[in-house]
Enzyme design. Structure first.
Site, PDB file in Angstrom:
ATOM      1  N   CYS A  23      -1.470  -1.556   0.127  1.00  0.00           N
ATOM      2  CA  CYS A  23      -0.138  -0.953  -0.021  1.00  0.00           C
ATOM      3  C   CYS A  23       0.246  -0.143   1.222  1.00  0.00           C
ATOM      4  O   CYS A  23      -0.413   0.842   1.548  1.00  0.00           O
ATOM      5  CB  CYS A  23      -0.178  -0.082  -1.278  1.00  0.00           C
ATOM      6  SG  CYS A  23       1.066   1.181  -1.388  1.00  0.00           S
ATOM      7  N   CYS A  26       1.193   3.528   0.587  1.00  0.00           N
ATOM      8  CA  CYS A  26      -0.017   4.300   0.253  1.00  0.00           C
ATOM      9  C   CYS A  26      -0.693   4.806   1.521  1.00  0.00           C
ATOM     10  O   CYS A  26      -1.195   5.926   1.571  1.00  0.00           O
ATOM     11  CB  CYS A  26      -1.009   3.434  -0.534  1.00  0.00           C
ATOM     12  SG  CYS A  26      -0.365   2.851  -2.111  1.00  0.00           S
TER      13      CYS A  26
END
Length: 99
Positions: A23, A26
């Site tokens: 991600c 993230c």
């Protein structure tokens, strides 16, 4: 009692970051969380949980997107939001839950 339950049962705010290795947003949260920890020190616990390795926990807390951040204190979820959140906003939140 699970290790996670022990972690969130502290009498100081515990910031949980549900993330995934793949991600992009993230990855943006990591330096923000490090900065936050450097600023607040022992006033907060910051725990990163990989949703791919902890699917049961992610499912229990209905994490549908990453990053999803949650603040717990004394075992209770006090706040939750998905997406990248800036350090100042997180700092205000954690300080609010510190009392």
């Amino acid at each position: 009692m699970s290790k996670f339950d022990e972690i969130i049962n502290q009498d100081k705010p515990v910031l949980i970051d549900f993330f995934a290795e793949w991600c992009g947003p993230c990855k943006m949260m990591s330096p923000i969380l490090k900065d936050l920890k450097d600023s607040l020190g022992d006033a907060v616990s910051i725990i990163k949980i990989d949703v791919d390795k902890n699917q049961a926990l992610a499912s229990k807390y209905q994490v549908r997107g990453v990053p999803t951040l949650m603040v717990f204190k004394n075992g209770k979820q006090l706040w939750r939001q998905s997406g990248v959140i800036q350090k100042n906003e997180l700092m205000t939140l954690v300080q609010k839950f510190s009392y």
